[in-house]
Design an enzyme around this catalytic site. Sequence first.
Site, PDB file in Angstrom:
ATOM      1  N   HIS A   1       0.831  -1.210   0.000  1.00 44.56           N
ATOM      2  CA  HIS A   1       0.000   0.000   0.000  1.00 44.56           C
ATOM      3  C   HIS A   1       0.855   1.245   0.000  1.00 44.56           C
ATOM      4  CE1 HIS A   1       1.138  -0.174   4.260  1.00 44.56           C
ATOM      5  NE2 HIS A   1       0.722   1.079   4.386  1.00 44.56           N
TER       6      HIS A   1
ATOM      7  N   GLN B   1       0.388   5.795   0.783  1.00 48.62           N
ATOM      8  CA  GLN B   1      -0.465   6.786   1.427  1.00 48.62           C
ATOM      9  C   GLN B   1      -0.562   8.022   0.544  1.00 48.62           C
ATOM     10  OE1 GLN B   1      -0.224   7.382   5.663  1.00 48.62           O
ATOM     11  NE2 GLN B   1       1.425   5.882   5.849  1.00 48.62           N
TER      12      GLN B   1
ATOM     13  N   HIS C   1       8.382  14.112 -11.110  1.00 46.17           N
ATOM     14  CA  HIS C   1       9.436  13.137 -10.812  1.00 46.17           C
ATOM     15  C   HIS C   1       9.086  12.371  -9.549  1.00 46.17           C
ATOM     16  CE1 HIS C   1      10.474  16.820  -8.584  1.00 46.17           C
ATOM     17  NE2 HIS C   1      11.006  16.020  -7.679  1.00 46.17           N
TER      18      HIS C   1
ATOM     19  N   HIS D   1      11.029  10.392  -6.198  1.00 47.29           N
ATOM     20  CA  HIS D   1      12.266  10.123  -5.458  1.00 47.29           C
ATOM     21  C   HIS D   1      12.146   8.765  -4.784  1.00 47.29           C
ATOM     22  CE1 HIS D   1      13.691  14.316  -5.602  1.00 47.29           C
ATOM     23  NE2 HIS D   1      12.478  14.712  -5.278  1.00 47.29           N
TER      24      HIS D   1
ATOM     25  N   LYS E   1      22.364   2.617   6.319  1.00 46.29           N
ATOM     26  CA  LYS E   1      23.045   3.882   6.550  1.00 46.29           C
ATOM     27  C   LYS E   1      22.285   4.621   7.638  1.00 46.29           C
ATOM     28  CE  LYS E   1      25.254   7.771   6.094  1.00 46.29           C
ATOM     29  NZ  LYS E   1      26.646   7.929   6.588  1.00 46.29           N
TER      30      LYS E   1
HETATM   31  O1  LIG Z   1      31.298   7.238  12.805  1.00 53.11           O
HETATM   32  P1  LIG Z   1      30.410   6.114  13.248  1.00 53.11           P
HETATM   33  O2  LIG Z   1      29.931   6.271  14.680  1.00 53.11           O
HETATM   34  O3  LIG Z   1      30.968   4.771  12.959  1.00 53.11           O
HETATM   35  O4  LIG Z   1      29.106   6.265  12.315  1.00 53.11           O
HETATM   36  C1  LIG Z   1      27.901   6.852  12.663  1.00 53.11           C
HETATM   37  O5  LIG Z   1      27.974   8.290  12.739  1.00 53.11           O
HETATM   38  C2  LIG Z   1      28.300   8.949  11.503  1.00 53.11           C
HETATM   39  C3  LIG Z   1      28.247  10.441  11.743  1.00 53.11           C
HETATM   40  O6  LIG Z   1      26.983  10.884  12.153  1.00 53.11           O
HETATM   41  C4  LIG Z   1      27.361   8.529  10.380  1.00 53.11           C
HETATM   42  O7  LIG Z   1      27.844   9.055   9.170  1.00 53.11           O
HETATM   43  C5  LIG Z   1      27.260   7.002  10.263  1.00 53.11           C
HETATM   44  O8  LIG Z   1      26.273   6.678   9.317  1.00 53.11           O
HETATM   45  C6  LIG Z   1      26.886   6.425  11.622  1.00 53.11           C
HETATM   46  O9  LIG Z   1      26.815   5.025  11.560  1.00 53.11           O
HETATM   47  O1  LIG Z   2       1.135   6.331   8.716  1.00 52.25           O
HETATM   48  P1  LIG Z   2       1.970   5.186   9.193  1.00 52.25           P
HETATM   49  O2  LIG Z   2       2.414   4.278   8.099  1.00 52.25           O
HETATM   50  O3  LIG Z   2       1.354   4.444  10.342  1.00 52.25           O
HETATM   51  O4  LIG Z   2       3.267   5.896   9.788  1.00 52.25           O
HETATM   52  C1  LIG Z   2       4.493   6.014   9.137  1.00 52.25           C
HETATM   53  O5  LIG Z   2       4.471   6.993   8.100  1.00 52.25           O
HETATM   54  C2  LIG Z   2       4.190   8.332   8.489  1.00 52.25           C
HETATM   55  C3  LIG Z   2       4.316   9.236   7.287  1.00 52.25           C
HETATM   56  O6  LIG Z   2       5.603   9.214   6.721  1.00 52.25           O
HETATM   57  C4  LIG Z   2       5.138   8.791   9.623  1.00 52.25           C
HETATM   58  O7  LIG Z   2       4.706  10.041  10.109  1.00 52.25           O
HETATM   59  C5  LIG Z   2       5.178   7.786  10.764  1.00 52.25           C
HETATM   60  O8  LIG Z   2       6.175   8.179  11.704  1.00 52.25           O
HETATM   61  C6  LIG Z   2       5.499   6.395  10.214  1.00 52.25           C
HETATM   62  O9  LIG Z   2       5.526   5.447  11.254  1.00 52.25           O
END
Ligand SMILES: O=P(O)(O)O[C@H]1O[C@H](CO)[C@@H](O)[C@H](O)[C@H]1O
Ligand SMILES: O=P(O)(O)O[C@H]1O[C@H](CO)[C@@H](O)[C@H](O)[C@H]1O
Lengths: 351, 351
Positions: free
Chosen positions: A166, A168, A299, A301, A314
């Site tokens: 699904h 939304q 478009h 994403h 990531k």
């Molecule tokens: O450097 P770390 O602790 O291994 O990595 C973590 O922090 C980074 C900085 O916010 C991020 O880019 C990485 O994705 C996250 O896993």
């Molecule tokens: O509406 P859902 O699928 O329950 O909820 C999910 O999508 C929403 C929209 O991106 C977010 O705000 C929620 O945090 C997420 O859990």
Amino acid sequence: SAAFRSSEHQHIRYNPLQDEWVLVSAHRMKRPWQGQVEPLLLKTVPRHDPLNPLCPGATRANGEVNPHYEGTFLFDNDFPALQPDAPNPGPSDHPLFRAEAARGVCKVMCFHPWSDVTLPLMSVPEIRAVIDSWASVTEELGAQYPWVQIFENKGAMMGCSNPHPHCQVWASSFLPDVVQREERSQQSYHSQHGEPLLIEYSRQELLRKERLVLTSEHWLVLVPFWAVWPFQTLLLPRRHVRRLPELTPAERDDLASIMKKLLTKYDNLFETSFPYSMGWHGAPTGSEAGANWDHWQLHAHYYPPLLRSATVRKFMVGYEMLAQAQRDLTPEQAAERLRALPEVHYCLGQK
Amino acid sequence: SAAFRSSEHQHIRYNPLQDEWVLVSAHRMKRPWQGQVEPLLLKTVPRHDPLNPLCPGATRANGEVNPHYEGTFLFDNDFPALQPDAPNPGPSDHPLFRAEAARGVCKVMCFHPWSDVTLPLMSVPEIRAVIDSWASVTEELGAQYPWVQIFENKGAMMGCSNPHPHCQVWASSFLPDVVQREERSQQSYHSQHGEPLLIEYSRQELLRKERLVLTSEHWLVLVPFWAVWPFQTLLLPRRHVRRLPELTPAERDDLASIMKKLLTKYDNLFETSFPYSMGWHGAPTGSEAGANWDHWQLHAHYYPPLLRSATVRKFMVGYEMLAQAQRDLTPEQAAERLRALPEVHYCLGQK
Ligand SMILES: O=P(O)(O)O[C@H]1O[C@H](CO)[C@@H](O)[C@H](O)[C@H]1O
Ligand SMILES: O=P(O)(O)O[C@H]1O[C@H](CO)[C@@H](O)[C@H](O)[C@H]1O
């Protein structure tokens, strides 16, 4: 000093569509990973679960019973973040405390009556039916609201709370933040260069080729030069199209087919049902729909979180939240890996 | 129509510091949660693990042996996203394909020799030592780089790959994206109103009180009016301070004490070691440090992901990534809950 190579030398890249920068540090893929590993979901989803509120014939939270639908099925979200009639917060008493009214509707669209399929496992005509439903809901809600956001959260990792295929649709009385950025960028590019930003961008990517993932008669899929998520892609029509309802039958069939190919590649990358959030951006709708939106190009994403395997994602955390997005492989490397993957789904191929 | 109540009626709020909007839909907390639940980490961390590269006396990936440090310990990240000597990508051949040079250093700072403590479980003098180290590293790297980003990713949910208490410091040759936004906003507020945005904002919050979490002689902690994460907070000095090294000894002691209180409340909220990403923002440094940065006010952001319990987080996914951040309880409700929590850690209180 050494000659610059993007796969070895960190650098920053600019996203002209959303006016943002990303730090590309491809050499970082070499580090070992000792952090969180996501649970591998091996349990199979039953085709029909009468207790799942998204299934045909099931009863929803508000007591309504779903029809025995056979294609797509659109209904009101029982827990909507946007409702049609919220009162106005009234004028702000200080420039640092600004609140404004938000009105809208939230809908859920089931893609298929079965819970155990996903878009890449559906047939091209079934995907085409989803595209037609996307176009109609844009038309329907776009009659009243300036913005109709169609998005799919796929997989538990992306906060999806129901395995039934699904998406939304949240329509709002305001242009959301990200959209305002895309509006400003496309508007200003168009007024400076006399043509839509994404039309020129597509032309360039078709010439440069290194970030292309898939091309078809009417569509292209590429990893944008400024991609933030490891395997992020951008899906674009070749023709200048402002909104989903404008797509011709041939363009819709072709879109169904390229979506199936892209999502199959995604699943094949780590041999898992690939999680992502995706969504469509087209020209604003509502009472301003008749204005000049020539600078807009439709478009979609795709933002998938996985980085290294089906269980290692990531994390966009500390540095990314406080300072700037950072990626660990180049967009060109990601495109090359996606290009090389088969277009037959790993669950369907012969062993 | 009904009178507006922010806890019942969805609305949008503006973040004047980062020029962004958030959708506040507090009624959404009523929906049931059937989505992903995070693993509860019950395994205890050993106080000393000779194989953990962050421990005193351990050998790191590059073969270096850590000293038997007794306070904080700063060393070069063995897998840095920023290195001092990357070559320049050269001029762009097209306005939609812009890349620029990025140089810098990445360091790791251990907070304590023991792996089984976290900041809220450390003593005030031990936290004060961390603050002093933050000030020195800002001074040291700020001599060369225009931006020194100190940040802590706490907990596996925030991508933290090592349980030993630590933070990171990434210094860069460029002003990161989020910082550029804060720079523009503070600059323009100052030139329009003749005083720093965050000074006026603090004054207003002290008057309005409803979003305050903690106040002390020199500091305040509040849930900002525009908070995106459920229990996001902003930590600010009461005095106009541009950067960490300017803090007086009394302000540093008081900061250690208010941090301990805040982080204890966080842990007490769901009786868990509360995950978050946090980081400091102060005026830019480097060769421009002597310029006029009067519009800047030092502050720390705390971004914790948890929403409902120790295992249910807020997902910032589809709508949030494609359109606009959305939150499920009001900042005032979050502040009220945090205010009501005890300042004694749940692991230390009598049962
Ligand atoms: O450097 P770390 O602790 O291994 O990595 C973590 O922090 C980074 C900085 O916010 C991020 O880019 C990485 O994705 C996250 O896993
Ligand atoms: O509406 P859902 O699928 O329950 O909820 C999910 O999508 C929403 C929209 O991106 C977010 O705000 C929620 O945090 C997420 O859990």
